[in-house]
Design an enzyme around this catalytic site. Structure first.
Site, PDB file in Angstrom:
ATOM      1  N   SER A 143       0.806  -1.228   0.000  1.00  0.00           N
ATOM      2  CA  SER A 143       0.000   0.000   0.000  1.00  0.00           C
ATOM      3  C   SER A 143       0.836   1.275   0.000  1.00  0.00           C
ATOM      4  O   SER A 143       0.824   2.070   0.964  1.00  0.00           O
ATOM      5  CB  SER A 143      -0.953  -0.043   1.183  1.00  0.00           C
ATOM      6  N   ARG A 158       7.581   6.289  -4.235  1.00  0.00           N
ATOM      7  CA  ARG A 158       8.167   6.898  -3.044  1.00  0.00           C
ATOM      8  C   ARG A 158       7.504   6.283  -1.819  1.00  0.00           C
ATOM      9  O   ARG A 158       6.359   5.852  -1.878  1.00  0.00           O
ATOM     10  CB  ARG A 158       7.961   8.419  -3.032  1.00  0.00           C
ATOM     11  N   ASP A 196      -4.095  -1.248  -1.264  1.00  0.00           N
ATOM     12  CA  ASP A 196      -5.220  -1.542  -0.364  1.00  0.00           C
ATOM     13  C   ASP A 196      -6.534  -0.944  -0.871  1.00  0.00           C
ATOM     14  O   ASP A 196      -7.609  -1.513  -0.679  1.00  0.00           O
ATOM     15  CB  ASP A 196      -4.929  -1.106   1.090  1.00  0.00           C
TER      16      ASP A 196
HETATM   17  C1  BGC Z   1      -0.238   5.201   0.278  1.00  0.00           C
HETATM   18  C2  BGC Z   1      -1.332   4.520  -0.503  1.00  0.00           C
HETATM   19  C3  BGC Z   1      -2.286   3.815   0.428  1.00  0.00           C
HETATM   20  C4  BGC Z   1      -2.761   4.761   1.518  1.00  0.00           C
HETATM   21  C5  BGC Z   1      -3.654   4.056   2.532  1.00  0.00           C
HETATM   22  C6  BGC Z   1      -0.817   6.085   1.349  1.00  0.00           C
HETATM   23  O1  BGC Z   1       0.198   6.631   2.119  1.00  0.00           O
HETATM   24  O2  BGC Z   1       0.588   5.952  -0.573  1.00  0.00           O
HETATM   25  O3  BGC Z   1      -0.799   3.597  -1.420  1.00  0.00           O
HETATM   26  O4  BGC Z   1      -3.380   3.356  -0.308  1.00  0.00           O
HETATM   27  O5  BGC Z   1      -1.655   5.312   2.200  1.00  0.00           O
HETATM   28  O6  BGC Z   1      -3.022   2.967   3.107  1.00  0.00           O
END
Ligand code: BGC
Length: 475
Positions: A143, A158, A196
């Protein structure tokens, strides 16, 4: 209110001014948000990555098979084994949760993958002791923003959510994970790398066909929705059928990194400046669980510094001055305090900060928590509203998960109120876009996406699948 000293009343008023986001501002934010979503899909790109996920379409409820799911979120690592059963929309799940050690988040890439695979190995040894396993397809919920040229591939753009591990950004995360599996003789192959939010979208739509958006309001924030290939200019070179559905992982935590429209306070600027990635995730830093306690703490520290003696006079402020000492459960617990005299808040402040607060100080903290929680919920609604506007969705269900959504008091009601204001529903109209607790996106969603991918391999629809040949072993 108790007899609140005038100075404190003025401070509360000041906090109300800086943290309140009115309807006009919400609408401005959403208008800019819609443009930024579009920009992210363009060839030039923008702040919001709008990552193509190669999840092509919704499940129909008839998916079958047994899959492993590995969920590497911000706080925990979870391993699941999911069997999608013969019953339409049915599944069985066994799972284990492991704490993600804090030091891992700033450790080395090798430590990260070794720890991850340790957890998977423990899970397999526990649940399949002395069994000879054939190849197991894995849905890997990673995620963080990742560029995916294929569904079984993901180059980390990143780190977010406070992670800062060297040597992973700019790299495909699938090969090092698979190498660790191989080194340990584990017969596991990544069938799909998913976000996610995409998992949430797919898992929620498995049981509710009105679900059009999957959201996470947790340690980080983000959403995914289904786009048509024809509306994704950056994919034009692939000549996909214009009406082909493809899920987009927006990564809208990065909305307004340029600081054009978000109503930033000086506390938001400090959070950004002192974070491992300044200038990134501007929207996330105002709304996500990782930051709400810190915003609260910074506002109190500002009072200590700008108005010495006004609050917590003659008390030791050492703990209050510790960055990130308070997580979002702190303002959440204050908002939840049922007692008018805030006795639970008093105990909490005493325990956590070793400060004995007066009634007036407790009231100030309660109001501050409300303001920060309300701002987060109202801004969070902007992302959902922007997707609806961009896609001309008049009514739909939104599947949501994450600790802020499930645990922060009043978050849902405040978000719903903001949607009403932004989308201009008549007072007599019921809410048309409604946010619901999602099905398990990172577990069941990951398994479903792995199943959908294998279904495509069987059907020879190989767009966006790298290792189709190896995946045939599962088919
Ligand atoms: C991430 C996402 C993720 C979200 C919730 C963010 O910091 O970059 O990829 O879906 O957090 O978990």
């Amino acid at each position: 209110m108790t007899d609140m000293p005038q100075d404190l009343l003025e401070q509360i008023k000041h906090f109300e001014e800086v943290f309140t986001v009115d309807k006009t501002k919400l609408k401005q934010v959403v208008d800019h948000f819609v443009k930024e979503l579009e920009k992210g899909l363009s060839v030039e790109g923008g702040n919001i990555p709008m990552n193509v996920t190669w999840v092509m379409g919704f499940p129909d409820g008839n998916e079958k098979g047994t899959f492993l799911a590995l969920d590497m979120g911000g706080t925990n690592l979870r391993v699941c084994e999911i069997t999608l059963t013969d019953e339409k929309g049915g599944f069985d799940i066994i799972q284990s949760k492991y704490k993600m050690p804090e030091e891992l988040k700033t450790g080395t890439a090798e430590e990260l993958w070794e720890y991850t695979v340790d957890c998977v190995q423990q899970f397999i040894e526990y649940h399949h002791e002395n069994q000879k396993l054939s190849q197991l397809p894995l849905g890997f919920t990673f995620s963080y923003p990742a560029t995916q040229d294929y569904i079984d591939h993901g180059v980390l753009q990143r780190w977010t959510k406070g992670f800062d591990i060297d040597g992973v950004e700019g790299e495909d995360v699938v090969p090092p994970l698979e190498k660790c599996f191989k080194d340990r003789g584990l017969p596991i192959k990544v069938a799909a790398l998913i976000n996610d939010t995409t998992g949430t979208l797919i898992a929620s739509s498995y049981t509710d066909s009105a679900m059009k958006i999957g959201c996470i309001f947790g340690t980080g924030v983000n959403a995914a929705y289904m786009e048509d290939a024809g509306s994704i200019p950056k994919l034009a070179h692939m000549n996909l059928p214009a009406d082909m559905p493809i899920a987009i992982n927006c990564e809208y935590g990065a909305f307004d990194n340029e600081h054009v429209v978000l109503p930033l306070t000086k506390y938001d600027h400090i959070i950004d400046r002192d974070s491992p990635r300044p200038g990134q995730q501007a929207f996330e830093k105002m709304t996500a669980g990782l930051y709400l306690g810190e915003i609260f703490r910074l506002a109190l520290v500002d009072l200590l510094d700008s108005r010495p003696g006004l609050i917590f006079a003659d008390q030791d402020h050492t703990l209050l001055r510790t960055p990130y000492l308070l997580d979002s459960s702190f303002p959440a617990a204050i908002e939840e305090d049922p007692y008018e005299n805030l006795t639970e808040t008093e105990d909490l402040v005493q325990q956590k900060l070793k400060i004995k607060a007066t009634s007036a100080e407790l009231e100030l903290m309660r109001r501050l928590a409300e303001l920060i929680g309300t701002r987060a919920a109202r801004l969070s609604a902007c992302g959902v509203a922007a997707i609806c506007k961009k896609k001309n969705i008049d009514a739909c269900h939104v599947g949501a998960d994450g600790s802020v959504f499930t645990k922060y008091p009043h978050f849902k009601a405040r978000g719903a109120q903001a949607l009403r204001e932004i989308l201009d529903w008549a007072p007599t109209e019921q809410d048309k876009v409604t946010i619901h607790a999602a099905e398990d996106g990172s577990g069941v969603g990951a398994a479903l996406i792995a199943a959908l991918t294998l279904k495509r391999v069987r059907a020879g629809n190989l767009a966006g699948i790298r290792n189709a040949k190896e995946m045939q072993a599962f088919c």
